[in-house]
Motif scaffolding. Structure first.
Motif, PDB file in Angstrom:
ATOM      1  N   VAL A 259     -31.851  12.313 -14.676  1.00  0.00           N
ATOM      2  CA  VAL A 259     -31.255  11.597 -15.818  1.00  0.00           C
ATOM      3  C   VAL A 259     -29.782  11.311 -15.535  1.00  0.00           C
ATOM      4  N   MET A 260     -29.091  12.313 -15.003  1.00  0.00           N
ATOM      5  CA  MET A 260     -27.659  12.149 -14.739  1.00  0.00           C
ATOM      6  C   MET A 260     -27.411  11.108 -13.645  1.00  0.00           C
ATOM      7  N   GLU A 261     -28.292  11.090 -12.647  1.00  0.00           N
ATOM      8  CA  GLU A 261     -28.123  10.075 -11.610  1.00  0.00           C
ATOM      9  C   GLU A 261     -28.350   8.673 -12.200  1.00  0.00           C
ATOM     10  N   LEU A 262     -29.378   8.540 -13.013  1.00  0.00           N
ATOM     11  CA  LEU A 262     -29.652   7.240 -13.643  1.00  0.00           C
ATOM     12  C   LEU A 262     -28.510   6.837 -14.582  1.00  0.00           C
ATOM     13  N   TYR A 263     -27.891   7.821 -15.196  1.00  0.00           N
ATOM     14  CA  TYR A 263     -26.738   7.542 -16.069  1.00  0.00           C
ATOM     15  C   TYR A 263     -25.549   7.060 -15.231  1.00  0.00           C
TER      16      TYR A 263
END
Lengths: 158, 615
Positions: free
Chosen positions: B372-376
């Motif tokens: 999720v953090m990478e996609l963010y």
């Protein structure tokens, strides 16, 4: 020399090897529910405390028993239940201030720690030294030594 | 004989509990727990079954050494077809529940069908009944255990349950017993909740009285305990530091997956390590770590009991989290920390408490938050979608999402689907750090090559507990191998996989294998059980179990294509550390592995192999 069970709760991990050893020694089965020593897990503080009979000199259970079923083993100092004599009246369980003598529904008798005739299985099984069987006159020896070690005599005399 | 020779079959649809004799022929071929439970499962359930349908079954299985004085003899396994992976799911747990079930007289509980309304299973020795669970449905694991003990006025009862995450359909929900021991992976808790089964509450006073040769057994188990006590890992490292002893070690060798595996060393590793847990906090002068704790019968005692800093943002207004509870193990500390770049030890501990309280796997959860953090960071996901700003390193985002997954709220519902489904949905399937849909644990296979093969071939999706070659490649147990080399790893992985299957099936903890080999287990089993429990036979039993699981997965539709790793690990070289410049060399190991296994080039056990193993 008379020995007594000595319990150091700070060393207990809650593994229940003592309870299994006790039930195996006395009932020939691995059943923590049949153990005469119980480990209490005080979850919110992380403390684990093994607890069993301390073999009082003037044992409430022994004095309360109306049929004289509890007597002292002179060799070990243990207060021992004679199952043949015990009538299962449970008065001893009321008399004991510590709750360490209990009724066993399966047998209709009470049971308590009898120090396994001088070599307690729980102490033998404890992997951390939380339960030891040591000189009854010097159960505080390790604690004394630990405090003694902290005394900084070098600095004090300098 | 050491088996109780009794299984409890629970038909949740009909609401009936029926005792059956244990199939002793199978017991001799599959030992117990993982192996024997899986044998029952594959015999009774079709491989194509939909995991969350009533046709799936859920098996709680103990082993022959469960509930005995064998060190670590307290384990049970939960077996089903997993909703996260669609593969065989098989998660084991310690604590006290498994031993209690065995001492109640049962080797195994088979749960089938689906209850028309929420129920829990109450077992008291021979008596078993399904009881209405309306008052605990929709509550946490922690509340469920407290409630059932009070309701039955039985403080000695042991409870295994699923939490709100499972009820809400989180695909990696756990089955949790004794508040913080879990059959944690692959979504076995999700299956439990799908059957409207909230908990199993058990009290067993019969005990285990079926040891074949008690005298020999006491001698064999005593010898085993001495080996554990004398070993540096099981006698000193694990009791003092827990599995967290690994954090700095794995970081040093450049195999600590960081920020969704973009890096393999974490600058904040020390802040979330065992050493940090033992240090006094500047805020309150207390350490995060309160004490260690053993599971039933365990003479290692690696478990962590931690207490949060009351002034930390996560709990300052929540006194219900101020008491001590299950602290960070290495895998959880990694997944909740390094995998997201978060180095706030208290935030990690809080997130871990939430995982325990509502029953979900911190590994899959933390790794999914990493995605999720990478996609963010890439701008694919926004603050509006997630509900909070979620850059790498944000402790606030981590704890926010933990609370959301626990309750099945908001974006938590998407995180609860795992990284594979989430990354596919948002158009970047390659960013899911998983195999067969299950997220990696805490070892980067570029820095520890054998773990790449371990993950790719694990029968339950990416997992370290199916063949922990870290022991050999990093710690030198039983022999030191080069973590950066691929040569010899096929044989190493096979040997570890087979041995582990035997350990798991005996009812003991795999952590004993830091000191024990199967040669230490064999005499304990031989004293406990009738039959041939020689080293040679145990190895064969382990291999048989591995192939049985594989055949189930093949029948479920998995092929050699699924024995793979995410592109990142095969094409993006490690940036720092001893493995700098390396990718995982899976293609160099996999063909040899198939060959050693006696499988075709497509990863299917040959007829000859099946006949040899009696499958």
């Amino acid at each position: 020399m008379m020995n007594s069970l000595h319990i150091d709760p700070s060393k207990c991990t809650g593994c229940l090897q003592c309870e299994m050893a006790c039930s195996f020694e006395n009932h020939g089965v691995f059943a923590t529910s049949k153990s005469r020593i119980k480990v209490f897990d005080f979850h919110s503080t992380g403390r684990k405390v093994p607890y069993t009979c301390t073999q009082c000199d003037e044992a409430w259970c022994m004095h309360a028993c109306p049929v004289g079923a509890i007597s002292e083993d002179k060799k070990t100092g243990a207060k021992v239940v004679n199952e043949t004599t015990c009538v299962g009246c449970k008065v001893c369980t009321i008399a004991c201030p510590f709750g360490t003598i209990n009724y066993v529904a399966d047998t209709g008798k009470v049971q308590k720690c009898d120090l396994c005739a001088g070599s307690p299985a729980c102490a033998e099984a404890c992997p951390t030294g939380a339960i030891t069987f040591v000189d009854a006159n010097w159960t505080g020896l390790d604690r004394m030594r630990a405090w003694a070690e902290k005394l900084d005599t070098q600095t004090a005399t300098a | 004989m050491s088996w109780q020779r009794k299984i409890l079959r629970v038909d949740l649809t009909a609401g009936t509990c029926t005792p059956e004799d244990l199939n002793m022929e199978w017991a001799h071929e599959y030992l117990g727990s993982r192996g024997l439970g899986t044998k029952y499962f594959v015999e009774e359930v079709g491989a194509k079954v939909e995991p969350l349908s009533p046709a799936n079954k859920l098996i709680f299985a103990t082993g022959p050494l469960t509930g005995t004085m064998a060190s670590t003899g307290g384990r049970y396994t939960v077996i089903t077809k997993g909703p996260l992976t669609g593969a065989i799911a098989c998660s084991n747990s310690g604590g006290y529940f498994g031993a209690e079930l065995k001492m109640a007289g049962w080797d195994m509980v088979i749960l089938e069908g689906k209850s028309p309304k929420p129920v829990y299973l109450h077992i008291e020795n021979d008596t078993a009944e399904l009881v209405d669970a309306a008052e605990i449905w929709g509550t946490s694991v922690w509340h469920t255990e407290e409630h059932l003990k009070k309701k039955h006025q039985d403080p000695l009862m042991r409870v295994s349950s699923c939490g709100r995450a499972a009820e809400q359909g989180c695909l990696y929900a756990a089955v949790v017993n004794d508040l913080h021991r879990a059959a944690g992976r692959s979504g076995v808790g999700t299956v439990m909740a799908s059957k409207n089964l909230k908990a199993i509450a058990v009290r067993g006073t019969k005990g285990v009285a079926t040891i074949r040769d008690p005298k020999a057994f006491m001698e064999a188990t005593k010898a085993g305990k001495k080996v554990l006590a004398d070993n540096a890992v099981t006698g000193q490292g694990l009791p003092a530091y827990g599995t967290q002893v690994l954090m700095n070690v794995i970081n040093e060798i450049g195999a600590l997956p960081t920020r969704n595996h973009r890096d393999i060393q974490f600058e904040g590793a020390r802040d979330i390590s065992a050493e940090a847990m033992a240090e006094k906090r500047p805020t309150d002068g207390k350490a995060n770590l309160v004490t260690n704790q053993a599971c039933f019968g365990c003479t290692i005692a690696c478990g962590r009991i931690s207490q949060l800093d009351k002034t930390h943002y996560t709990v300052v207004t929540k006194p219900q989290y101020w008491g001590a509870s299950g602290g960070l193990e290495y895998e959880a500390a990694w997944a909740l920390g390094a995998a997201n770049g978060v180095n706030d030890l208290e935030a990690l501990t809080y997130a871990n408490f939430i995982c325990n309280e509502d029953g979900f796997d911190p590994i899959s959860f933390g790794a999914t938050v990493g995605a999720v953090m990478e996609l963010y960071q890439m701008g694919v996901l926004t603050k509006e979608q997630i509900g909070i700003e979620a850059p790498f390193g944000s402790a606030q985002a981590l704890t926010f999402l933990a609370e959301k997954v626990a309750l099945g709220e908001g974006f938590g519902r998407e995180v609860a689907m795992g990284s594979k489904r989430l990354c596919e949905k948002y158009g970047h399937p390659d960013l899911s750090m998983s195999v067969k849909g299950q997220e990696f644990p805490a070892y980067d296979s570029r820095g520890i090559q054998g773990m790449g093969l371990t993950y790719a071939t694990s029968n339950r999706g990416a997992c370290h507990l199916r063949s922990y070659t870290v022991a050999s490649e990093v710690l030198g147990i039983p022999i030191k191998t080069d973590p950066l080399a691929t040569e010899g790893k096929a044989g190493l992985v096979k040997a570890f996989q087979d041995a582990t299957a035997a350990f798991d099936s005996a009812g003991i903890c795999i952590f004993t294998s830091f000191a024990w080999t199967l040669a230490d287990v064999a005499p304990q089993l031989q004293a406990a059980c009738e039959g041939d429990w020689s080293l040679e036979n145990l190895e064969k039993v382990g291999e048989r179990i591995w192939n049985m699981e594989r055949m189930f997965n093949n029948a479920a539709g998995f092929t050699s294509k699924d024995d793979s790793l995410p592109k990142r690990l095969l094409t993006e070289p490690a940036k720092t550390g001893p493995a700098k410049g390396l990718v995982n060399g899976l293609d160099k190991m996999l063909p040899e592995y198939y060959q050693l296994r006696g499988w075709t080039q497509d990863g299917v056990p040959t007829n000859e192999t099946r006949v040899r193993l009696g499958l």
